[in-house]
Design a protein around this motif. Structure first.
Motif, PDB file in Angstrom:
ATOM      1  N   THR A  19       2.142   4.292  -1.371  1.00  0.00           N
ATOM      2  CA  THR A  19       2.541   3.831  -0.062  1.00  0.00           C
ATOM      3  C   THR A  19       2.388   4.496   1.240  1.00  0.00           C
ATOM      4  O   THR A  19       1.962   3.938   2.198  1.00  0.00           O
ATOM      5  CB  THR A  19       4.203   3.769  -0.176  1.00  0.00           C
ATOM      6  N   LEU A  59       4.187  -4.279   1.567  1.00  0.00           N
ATOM      7  CA  LEU A  59       3.868  -4.115   0.188  1.00  0.00           C
ATOM      8  C   LEU A  59       3.408  -5.337  -0.190  1.00  0.00           C
ATOM      9  O   LEU A  59       2.583  -5.362  -0.976  1.00  0.00           O
ATOM     10  CB  LEU A  59       5.022  -3.307  -0.447  1.00  0.00           C
ATOM     11  N   TRP A  71       4.854   2.026  -5.095  1.00  0.00           N
ATOM     12  CA  TRP A  71       5.436   0.879  -5.454  1.00  0.00           C
ATOM     13  C   TRP A  71       4.673   0.278  -6.410  1.00  0.00           C
ATOM     14  O   TRP A  71       3.471   0.138  -6.242  1.00  0.00           O
ATOM     15  CB  TRP A  71       5.915   0.081  -4.015  1.00  0.00           C
TER      16      TRP A  71
END
Length: 227
Positions: free
Chosen positions: A15, A33, A190
């Protein structure tokens, strides 16, 4: 706009490598994302509120869930400090703000309209239960639905598990680190693994604290599209 919009492919994101993108509201920035759609979108994002910033009142036509990662998120219903997990179903509305500033992980337009349970949970005090099938894993179930299963999981250092689900899965690293295919993922990184694909993940020596959602990638709801 499409970002990691192929839900049949892995999405593995460090990230902190993503640039912050200003939102329409001053002081509110986003790291996107995944996203399908314009300003109204099916979206998964890290959102940062500068101190004294706010977003205008809005209704969650597709539902919202978020985790406060840093600072204190606020709305007219209360204050939500770091570690709070919140679910706001389809049709709910609020006026979000943050006087001290905050960072949140947020998912939009991913609720079943029939799922109308609204709640907030303090992840810092959530009771964990040891997984009898995997002694190195403890978890707290946050939401168990026909269309998804959401949990807080703590993996002890060295724990290695092959994760697979017929409806796919998604992980946000809250603390610690884990590896997948030799690559390390740390706090706020993520990962999204598509349906029926196996991925063996291993917690690093200090362990990992994870938010994991399973089963929600069977059907992809997009704003403006007929289900």
């Amino acid at each position: 706009m499409e970002i990691n919009a192929d839900f049949k492919a892995r999405a593995l994101v460090h990230t902190n490598t993503i640039k912050w993108v200003p939102s329409p509201m001053a002081g509110v920035d986003r790291r996107m994302l995944d996203r399908v759609g314009g300003e109204v979108a099916r979206a998964t994002s890290i959102v940062r509120y500068a101190p004294q910033s706010a977003f205008s009142q809005h209704t969650h036509s597709g539902g919202e869930e978020f985790i406060v990662l840093e600072g204190v998120f606020q709305d007219e219903h209360g204050d939500y400090p770091a570690g709070t997990y919140v679910r706001n179903p389809v049709g709910t509305h609020h006026i979000p703000r943050s006087d001290p500033g905050c960072t949140i992980f947020v998912k939009l337009w991913q609720f079943d309209p029939d799922d109308q349970e609204q709640f907030a949970i303090d992840l810092n005090t959530a009771a964990l239960t040891r997984d009898p099938a995997n002694p190195g894993v403890s978890r707290h179930v946050l939401a168990k639905r026909d269309y998804e299963h959401v949990s807080l999981e703590v993996w002890e250092g060295g724990t290695s598990l092959p994760l697979i689900h017929s409806g796919g899965l998604e992980i946000l690293v809250l603390d610690g680190a884990l590896t997948l295919d030799g690559v390390t993922y740390r706090e706020q990184d993520w990962l999204r693994i598509p349906a029926d694909e196996a991925a063996t993940m291993t917690a690093r020596k200090d362990g990992a604290r994870l938010w994991i959602k399973r089963g929600h990638l069977r059907e992809i709801r997009i704003p403006g599209q007929v289900a």
